[in-house]
Design an enzyme around this catalytic site. Structure first.
Site, mmCIF file in Angstrom:
data_model
loop_
_atom_site.group_PDB
_atom_site.id
_atom_site.type_symbol
_atom_site.label_atom_id
_atom_site.label_comp_id
_atom_site.label_asym_id
_atom_site.label_seq_id
_atom_site.Cartn_x
_atom_site.Cartn_y
_atom_site.Cartn_z
ATOM 1 N N LYS A 177 -1.499 43.833 17.085
ATOM 2 C CA LYS A 177 -1.581 43.736 15.622
ATOM 3 C C LYS A 177 -0.188 43.494 15.051
ATOM 4 O O LYS A 177 0.773 44.186 15.445
ATOM 5 C CB LYS A 177 -2.169 45.038 15.072
ATOM 6 C CG LYS A 177 -2.437 45.035 13.569
ATOM 7 C CD LYS A 177 -3.073 46.367 13.156
ATOM 8 C CE LYS A 177 -3.459 46.381 11.681
ATOM 9 N NZ LYS A 177 -4.078 47.674 11.276
ATOM 10 N N SER A 212 -9.309 51.580 10.316
ATOM 11 C CA SER A 212 -8.954 50.183 10.633
ATOM 12 C C SER A 212 -9.085 49.779 12.090
ATOM 13 O O SER A 212 -8.948 48.592 12.397
ATOM 14 C CB SER A 212 -7.546 49.890 10.169
ATOM 15 O OG SER A 212 -7.550 49.643 8.801
ATOM 16 N N SER A 259 -8.427 47.106 8.707
ATOM 17 C CA SER A 259 -7.433 46.066 8.594
ATOM 18 C C SER A 259 -7.129 45.352 9.916
ATOM 19 O O SER A 259 -6.561 44.259 9.909
ATOM 20 C CB SER A 259 -6.140 46.663 8.042
ATOM 21 O OG SER A 259 -5.616 47.619 8.939
HETATM 22 N N1 GLN Z 1 -9.598 50.303 4.855
HETATM 23 C C1 GLN Z 1 -8.782 51.478 4.674
HETATM 24 C C2 GLN Z 1 -7.734 51.184 3.632
HETATM 25 O O1 GLN Z 1 -7.829 50.172 3.045
HETATM 26 C C3 GLN Z 1 -8.173 51.874 5.971
HETATM 27 C C4 GLN Z 1 -7.034 51.026 6.333
HETATM 28 C C5 GLN Z 1 -6.435 51.409 7.672
HETATM 29 O O2 GLN Z 1 -7.024 52.183 8.408
HETATM 30 N N2 GLN Z 1 -5.259 50.880 7.906
HETATM 31 O O3 GLN Z 1 -6.846 51.930 3.403
#
Ligand code: GLN
Length: 478
Positions: free
Chosen positions: A83, A182, A158
């Site tokens: 990532k 995420s 994400s």
């Molecule tokens: N979707 C969640 C957010 O927008 C989690 C994001 C993540 O785990 N990095 O914060």
């Protein structure tokens, strides 16, 4: 004997066996992935950057080690996608943001250093929501990734690029980060396995911080066993991250095969309104499987997950507000060229460099920490977080694992929620609590909707019970 499966579909265990038998080389494996990526990634857009030459160099170095009998570990020669929020020396580190522009990392994150010293081949850098803020990969400044099962839908986020890579056959393994879901949510949307380790299990050194008290790096794979193998390569104490914990990280694979009959809790609150019928049916079938295989199933009660979303968005925005202050146009990446003075550099660079979702979170974070509101929001959210922790740890003295859906519904259409941040936030309703409490949690595939979209099953367990989680997940998968 030639295997039936193409290289890009094989699990790590199969690739390792083929390498050991001399049927494949690290270079042929990587070349197969390069071919697959060239064919499909122009449309799926899972990678933000690849350095084919450098990755091939690493693969041929692995082949040389194998010939000389100097292998660095069981996964020597296996490619892994990363990532693009995890620092890798000499490669771009964009965090999916314009503000980092053409920034190239001068150093390796600890997890990357560990992968190198175990001989894994560092393959491409994967797309993500800007600074890991989002649930669809659509907030990437470089364009969305598509779901390989249905290209009109999101892959989740994400870490959507990493999940797409593994599902589409670009890499057998990938690393993601999970601050509120995420890893697990995109794993569920893409039909693969993803684990968020216990807070403190994996070093965060060299991972660009979004919400430091919540996030962990974790593995994606096509099977629980692959995830176990990658976890062994990254977990453990790191002097560069004081929140990482010393522990034995060696036998996750062996542990994932130790089956017993567990006591499993099913929280009623996770099956209330808002849960899609097909997802519920698939998860209930999984629960029935555990019951049939001798596990004790107990209905339990846990705090309402919608409360966790509110608490999460107060805490993560407060931390993001502080963590992102370092992107000021002076030290890294983009700098607005025609600024009048220093303050104007900050304003213009941040204004042009950050996207809408990141700005929204910085503003929210500033608000919940501001004089007069801090007690009402931030301090209160931290108190509720402590109560969640108590409630979860209490239940986890009575049950070995908690089973829930990973997401309330399968992958949603691209563009479907970008105008509605609250609807987007709800995609993580079942995942954020594990981050608030610091618990390990995994998502494994447990079926499909009628329109062939994957469905994920989540298993949550006690702090540092990764072995138990892997075994519970594997008993369903095998
Ligand atoms: N979707 C969640 C957010 O927008 C989690 C994001 C993540 O785990 N990095 O914060």
């Amino acid at each position: 004997m030639p295997t039936e499966k193409p290289i890009y579909r094989q699990c790590v265990g199969e690739l390792v066996a083929a390498l050991g038998a001399g049927n494949l080389t690290a270079v042929t494996i990587l070349e197969a992935l390069i071919g697959r990526t060239k064919e499909l990634d122009p449309e799926l857009h899972a990678f933000l950057s690849v350095d084919v030459e450098d990755s091939l160099r690493q693969a041929s170095a692995s082949d040389r080690r194998r010939m000389e009998g100097r292998l660095l570990g069981p996964l020597d020669g296996i490619p892994v996608a990363i990532k693009d929020i995890i620092a890798e020396k000499g490669r771009p580190l964009t965090c999916g943001s314009r503000i980092l522009g053409n920034y190239v990392s001068p150093y390796d994150a600890t997890v990357i250093r560990r992968l190198r010293t175990s001989g894994l081949v560092l393959w491409g850098r994967t797309n993500l929501d800007e600074f890991a803020m989002g649930s669809s990969t659509e907030s990437s400044a470089f364009g969305a990734t598509k779901n390989p099962w249905d290209r009109t839908r999101v892959p989740g986020g994400s870490s959507g690029g990493s999940a797409c890579c593994v599902a589409a056959g670009f890499a057998p393994l990938a690393l993601g980060t999970d601050t509120g879901g995420s890893i697990r949510q995109p794993a569920a949307f893409c039909g693969i396995t993803g684990l968020k380790p216990t807070y403190g299990c994996v070093s965060r050194y060299g991972v660009s911080a979004f919400a430091s008290s919540l996030e962990q790096v974790g593995p994606f794979g096509r099977s629980v066993e692959d995830v176990a193998l990658l976890l062994s390569s990254i977990a453990g104490h790191d002097p560069m991250d004081s929140t990482s914990v010393a522990m034995d990280t060696s036998d996750y694979l062996a542990a994932s095969r130790k089956f017993r009959t567990w006591t499993i809790g099913v929280p009623e609150e996770f099956f209330k309104s808002g849960l899609d019928g097909e997802v519920e049916a698939a998860v209930r079938r999984a629960i029935a499987f555990y019951e049939k295989s001798g596990c004790r199933i107990r209905t339990i009660s846990l705090p309402d997950p919608s409360l966790a979303i509110a608490v999460y968005y107060i805490i993560c925005t407060a931390e993001a507000f502080s963590n992102l202050s370092r992107f000021d146009g002076i030290r890294y990446g983009l700098r607005f060229p025609k600024a009048r003075d220093a303050v104007d550099v900050y304003f213009q660079s941040r204004g042009a460099g950050f996207g809408e979702e990141v700005k929204r979170r910085i503003l929210l974070g500033a608000f919940v920490l501001s004089d007069g509101y801090q007690n009402a929001y931030y301090t209160r959210a931290q108190r509720i977080r402590t109560r969640f922790r108590r409630d979860y740890l209490n239940i986890l003295t009575e049950v070995d694992g908690i089973l829930t859906p990973t997401t309330p519904a399968a992958a949603f259409p691209l563009g479907g929620r970008v105008q509605d941040p609250l609807a987007m936030y709800l995609a993580d309703i079942y995942t954020v609590t594990a981050n608030l409490v610091g618990l390990p949690a995994i998502s494994i595939p447990c079926g499909f909707t009628a329109s062939r979209l994957p469905i994920g099953l989540q298993i949550i367990a006690k702090p540092f019970a990764e072995r138990e989680i892997l075994a519970m997940a594997n008993s369903f998968q095998l």
